[in-house]
Design a protein around this motif. Structure first.
Motif, PDB file in Angstrom:
ATOM      1  N   GLU A   1      41.609  14.490  10.835  1.00  0.00           N
ATOM      2  CA  GLU A   1      42.002  14.599   9.427  1.00  0.00           C
ATOM      3  C   GLU A   1      43.356  13.956   9.162  1.00  0.00           C
ATOM      4  OE1 GLU A   1      40.832  18.138   6.981  1.00  0.00           O
ATOM      5  OE2 GLU A   1      43.001  18.487   7.012  1.00  0.00           O
ATOM      6  N   ARG A   2      44.300  14.115  10.073  1.00  0.00           N
ATOM      7  CA  ARG A   2      45.609  13.486   9.893  1.00  0.00           C
ATOM      8  C   ARG A   2      45.484  11.963   9.853  1.00  0.00           C
ATOM      9  NH1 ARG A   2      47.424  17.495  13.283  1.00  0.00           N
ATOM     10  NH2 ARG A   2      47.387  16.135  15.092  1.00  0.00           N
ATOM     11  N   ALA A   3      44.648  11.418  10.725  1.00  0.00           N
ATOM     12  CA  ALA A   3      44.447   9.966  10.732  1.00  0.00           C
ATOM     13  C   ALA A   3      43.759   9.512   9.451  1.00  0.00           C
ATOM     14  CB  ALA A   3      43.631   9.560  11.964  1.00  0.00           C
ATOM     15  N   VAL A   4      42.757  10.254   9.002  1.00  0.00           N
ATOM     16  CA  VAL A   4      42.036   9.906   7.779  1.00  0.00           C
ATOM     17  C   VAL A   4      42.980   9.908   6.585  1.00  0.00           C
ATOM     18  CG1 VAL A   4      40.311  10.757   6.140  1.00  0.00           C
ATOM     19  CG2 VAL A   4      39.755  10.628   8.581  1.00  0.00           C
ATOM     20  N   ARG A   5      43.845  10.908   6.517  1.00  0.00           N
ATOM     21  CA  ARG A   5      44.735  11.036   5.361  1.00  0.00           C
ATOM     22  C   ARG A   5      45.823   9.963   5.320  1.00  0.00           C
ATOM     23  NH1 ARG A   5      45.903  17.501   4.394  1.00  0.00           N
ATOM     24  NH2 ARG A   5      43.843  18.015   3.547  1.00  0.00           N
ATOM     25  N   ALA A   6      45.953   9.216   6.378  1.00  0.00           N
ATOM     26  CA  ALA A   6      46.907   8.103   6.376  1.00  0.00           C
ATOM     27  C   ALA A   6      46.336   6.864   5.696  1.00  0.00           C
ATOM     28  CB  ALA A   6      47.311   7.762   7.818  1.00  0.00           C
TER      29      ALA A   6
ATOM     30  N   ALA B   1      37.583   1.992   6.723  1.00  0.00           N
ATOM     31  CA  ALA B   1      39.013   2.015   7.040  1.00  0.00           C
ATOM     32  C   ALA B   1      39.379   3.273   7.806  1.00  0.00           C
ATOM     33  CB  ALA B   1      39.829   1.923   5.755  1.00  0.00           C
ATOM     34  N   ALA B   2      38.778   4.405   7.429  1.00  0.00           N
ATOM     35  CA  ALA B   2      39.062   5.662   8.120  1.00  0.00           C
ATOM     36  C   ALA B   2      38.544   5.634   9.554  1.00  0.00           C
ATOM     37  CB  ALA B   2      38.429   6.826   7.362  1.00  0.00           C
ATOM     38  N   ARG B   3      37.344   5.101   9.764  1.00  0.00           N
ATOM     39  CA  ARG B   3      36.779   5.023  11.110  1.00  0.00           C
ATOM     40  C   ARG B   3      37.655   4.144  12.009  1.00  0.00           C
ATOM     41  NH1 ARG B   3      31.550   6.191  12.428  1.00  0.00           N
ATOM     42  NH2 ARG B   3      31.258   4.199  13.518  1.00  0.00           N
ATOM     43  N   GLU B   4      38.164   3.055  11.444  1.00  0.00           N
ATOM     44  CA  GLU B   4      39.035   2.175  12.225  1.00  0.00           C
ATOM     45  C   GLU B   4      40.339   2.883  12.596  1.00  0.00           C
ATOM     46  OE1 GLU B   4      41.253  -2.198  11.786  1.00  0.00           O
ATOM     47  OE2 GLU B   4      39.844  -1.493  10.255  1.00  0.00           O
TER      48      GLU B   4
ATOM     49  N   ALA C   1      41.610   4.116  16.453  1.00  0.00           N
ATOM     50  CA  ALA C   1      42.881   3.673  17.032  1.00  0.00           C
ATOM     51  C   ALA C   1      43.781   4.835  17.416  1.00  0.00           C
ATOM     52  CB  ALA C   1      43.603   2.762  16.030  1.00  0.00           C
ATOM     53  N   GLU C   2      43.765   5.908  16.619  1.00  0.00           N
ATOM     54  CA  GLU C   2      44.703   6.997  16.839  1.00  0.00           C
ATOM     55  C   GLU C   2      44.136   8.149  17.660  1.00  0.00           C
ATOM     56  OE1 GLU C   2      46.626   8.395  13.338  1.00  0.00           O
ATOM     57  OE2 GLU C   2      47.222   6.391  12.660  1.00  0.00           O
ATOM     58  N   VAL C   3      42.831   8.371  17.578  1.00  0.00           N
ATOM     59  CA  VAL C   3      42.224   9.522  18.259  1.00  0.00           C
ATOM     60  C   VAL C   3      41.235   9.079  19.329  1.00  0.00           C
ATOM     61  CG1 VAL C   3      41.032  11.732  17.941  1.00  0.00           C
ATOM     62  CG2 VAL C   3      42.454  10.817  16.083  1.00  0.00           C
ATOM     63  N   GLY C   4      40.427   8.075  19.022  1.00  0.00           N
ATOM     64  CA  GLY C   4      39.412   7.600  19.957  1.00  0.00           C
ATOM     65  C   GLY C   4      38.121   7.292  19.235  1.00  0.00           C
ATOM     66  N   ALA C   5      37.359   6.361  19.779  1.00  0.00           N
ATOM     67  CA  ALA C   5      36.131   5.928  19.112  1.00  0.00           C
ATOM     68  C   ALA C   5      35.148   7.071  18.937  1.00  0.00           C
ATOM     69  CB  ALA C   5      35.485   4.789  19.909  1.00  0.00           C
ATOM     70  N   GLU C   6      35.125   7.996  19.901  1.00  0.00           N
ATOM     71  CA  GLU C   6      34.163   9.098  19.835  1.00  0.00           C
ATOM     72  C   GLU C   6      34.469  10.056  18.684  1.00  0.00           C
ATOM     73  OE1 GLU C   6      37.668  10.323  22.148  1.00  0.00           O
ATOM     74  OE2 GLU C   6      36.321   8.599  22.223  1.00  0.00           O
ATOM     75  N   ALA C   7      35.677   9.972  18.107  1.00  0.00           N
ATOM     76  CA  ALA C   7      36.087  10.895  17.036  1.00  0.00           C
ATOM     77  C   ALA C   7      35.833  10.333  15.644  1.00  0.00           C
ATOM     78  CB  ALA C   7      37.573  11.224  17.190  1.00  0.00           C
ATOM     79  N   ARG C   8      35.283   9.121  15.534  1.00  0.00           N
ATOM     80  CA  ARG C   8      35.108   8.499  14.222  1.00  0.00           C
ATOM     81  C   ARG C   8      34.170   9.312  13.330  1.00  0.00           C
ATOM     82  NH1 ARG C   8      33.323   2.602  16.159  1.00  0.00           N
ATOM     83  NH2 ARG C   8      32.118   3.997  17.519  1.00  0.00           N
ATOM     84  N   PRO C   9      34.563   9.588  12.079  1.00  0.00           N
ATOM     85  CA  PRO C   9      33.682  10.316  11.160  1.00  0.00           C
ATOM     86  C   PRO C   9      32.396   9.540  10.910  1.00  0.00           C
ATOM     87  CG  PRO C   9      35.934  10.256  10.327  1.00  0.00           C
ATOM     88  CD  PRO C   9      35.873   9.294  11.476  1.00  0.00           C
ATOM     89  N   ALA C  10      31.310  10.290  10.730  1.00  0.00           N
ATOM     90  CA  ALA C  10      30.005   9.651  10.567  1.00  0.00           C
ATOM     91  C   ALA C  10      29.733   9.237   9.135  1.00  0.00           C
ATOM     92  CB  ALA C  10      28.903  10.599  11.035  1.00  0.00           C
ATOM     93  N   ARG C  11      30.269   9.983   8.171  1.00  0.00           N
ATOM     94  CA  ARG C  11      29.982   9.660   6.774  1.00  0.00           C
ATOM     95  C   ARG C  11      31.084  10.170   5.865  1.00  0.00           C
ATOM     96  NH1 ARG C  11      25.642  13.608   7.733  1.00  0.00           N
ATOM     97  NH2 ARG C  11      26.105  15.606   6.705  1.00  0.00           N
ATOM     98  N   ILE C  12      31.033   9.709   4.619  1.00  0.00           N
ATOM     99  CA  ILE C  12      31.974  10.160   3.599  1.00  0.00           C
ATOM    100  C   ILE C  12      31.174  10.808   2.479  1.00  0.00           C
ATOM    101  CG2 ILE C  12      31.992   7.941   2.382  1.00  0.00           C
ATOM    102  CD1 ILE C  12      34.996   8.433   1.842  1.00  0.00           C
TER     103      ILE C  12
END
Length: 375
Positions: free
Chosen positions: A285-290, A331-334, A338-349
């Protein structure tokens, strides 16, 4: 002692009862009607009913000494003056606005009606000369920043000696936007169990001690609550003594303390297992909110047929921005990769008209989780 029930949504009633509560003569019950067995010990000032955004209901017992210690430490850190109340007095952040004003000998200014940029500016105009202070949650600050093209709102924001921001993590982009407008924002960390914010901009208030034990933040000092009314087992689990007999509050938050600075990394239990990997949704969530446009987003767990668990971004998008959802997700997945790891990428919005909020102004994470799951 017997508790006296007061409607926390009525700041006038809470304010009227506060002097006697702080004197120990008539403790207040905020958010619940006390029963026949709900007596409290001498020295109790207030019992606040709170469930947070995800937890079970709790009734936090706060002494006059704890509330006063917190208010006095705040005054030593940021100064003393007139306060504007923009939060419910039934929550500890709003209650502490009234306590600080009472101890400063000033009358708090009450925001009329629901919180809007116009009502905030109007309440600010009603404040007298001298230092000004207010407490907000990040969603309120975001609302004001979005309306800052209005001169009255912009001037009101810049007129405060300090705006305390708590209740949830403050996205860096919001703080940067506020600073660009001359707003002096102070990030706070704390809870009802610590009589409100007890760490300001990463530094504990005078008398407060914070330690990380097995990755969990624990807090000690004069602002701690006495425990939970009617729940001695929860009190014993949450407030523990160390080998020297000092009492500590187990926050349930993950974090570190280094060189006197406290860093909160998220809730210990807000973790999913995706493809066999533990993923902290707070870090996601912190990465997404950036990402610009997702400053107020909430990340929730969802079921995933392939990975077991995944996450979704739930966000209120302004009119005309719904078509930008795919680009925001990319943009959020990218950013998360980068900040948490590829396995943590959100699946949808999941775009919504408005995020469900609790009366405290915090996101209603249970309702948001249901939206993410498509219920």
């Amino acid at each position: 002692m017997r508790l006296r029930a007061v409607d926390g949504a009525d700041p006038v009633a809470v304010g009227a009862g506060l002097p006697a509560a702080l004197d120990g003569a008539a403790p207040l019950a905020l958010g619940f009607a006390p029963g026949p067995g709900d007596d409290v010990a001498d020295g109790t000032a207030v019992v606040i009913a709170t469930s947070g955004s995800t937890g079970v209901p709790k009734r936090v017992v706060l002494s006059a000494a704890a509330l006063t210690a917190s208010a006095e430490a705040t005054a030593r850190r940021i100064g003393s003056g007139q306060w504007m109340l923009a939060l419910s007095a039934g929550y500890v952040a709003g209650l502490q606005v009234l306590v600080r004003a009472h101890l400063a000998g000033t009358a708090p200014v009450l925001l009329e009606g629901r919180f809007t940029p116009a009502s905030f500016a109007a309440a600010t105009r009603g404040m007298g000369a001298g230092p000004r202070y207010a407490s907000l949650v990040p969603a309120q600050l975001a609302t004001l920043l979005d309306a800052a093209e209005d001169r009255d709102v912009r001037e009101a924001l810049a007129s405060y000696d300090a705006l305390l921001l708590g209740g949830q993590a403050l996205p860096p982009v919001l703080r940067e936007r506020a600073a660009a407008l001359g707003a002096r924002v102070v990030r706070t960390y704390g809870s009802s169990e610590t009589a409100g914010g007890c760490v300001y901009d990463g530094v504990a208030l005078d008398g407060v001690r914070v330690a990380s034990v097995d990755g969990e933040l624990r807090i000690a000092g004069p602002t701690l609550a006495d425990g939970y009314l009617g729940d001695p087992e929860l009190t014993a689990r949450t407030f523990v003594a160390d080998a020297a007999g000092e009492r500590w509050y187990r926050t349930g938050d993950a974090g570190d303390v280094a060189d006197g600075r406290v860093a909160v990394t998220g809730r210990i239990d807000n973790v999913i297992v995706s493809g066999g990997t533990n993923v902290s949704l707070d870090r996601v969530e912190r990465a997404v909110r950036a990402v610009a446009g997702l400053e107020g987003a909430v990340v929730a767990a969802i079921a995933d047929e392939r990975w077991g668990q995944g996450s979704a971004i739930v966000v209120a998008l302004r009119t005309g921005l719904a078509d930008s959802a795919p680009a925001l997700l990319a943009a959020a997945r990218e950013r998360v990769a980068a900040e948490v790891g590829a396995e943590a990428r959100p699946a949808r919005i999941v775009p919504v008209e408005a995020l469900p909020l609790l009366s405290s102004g915090k996101p209603d994470r249970r309702a948001i989780a249901a939206l993410a799951a498509g219920r």
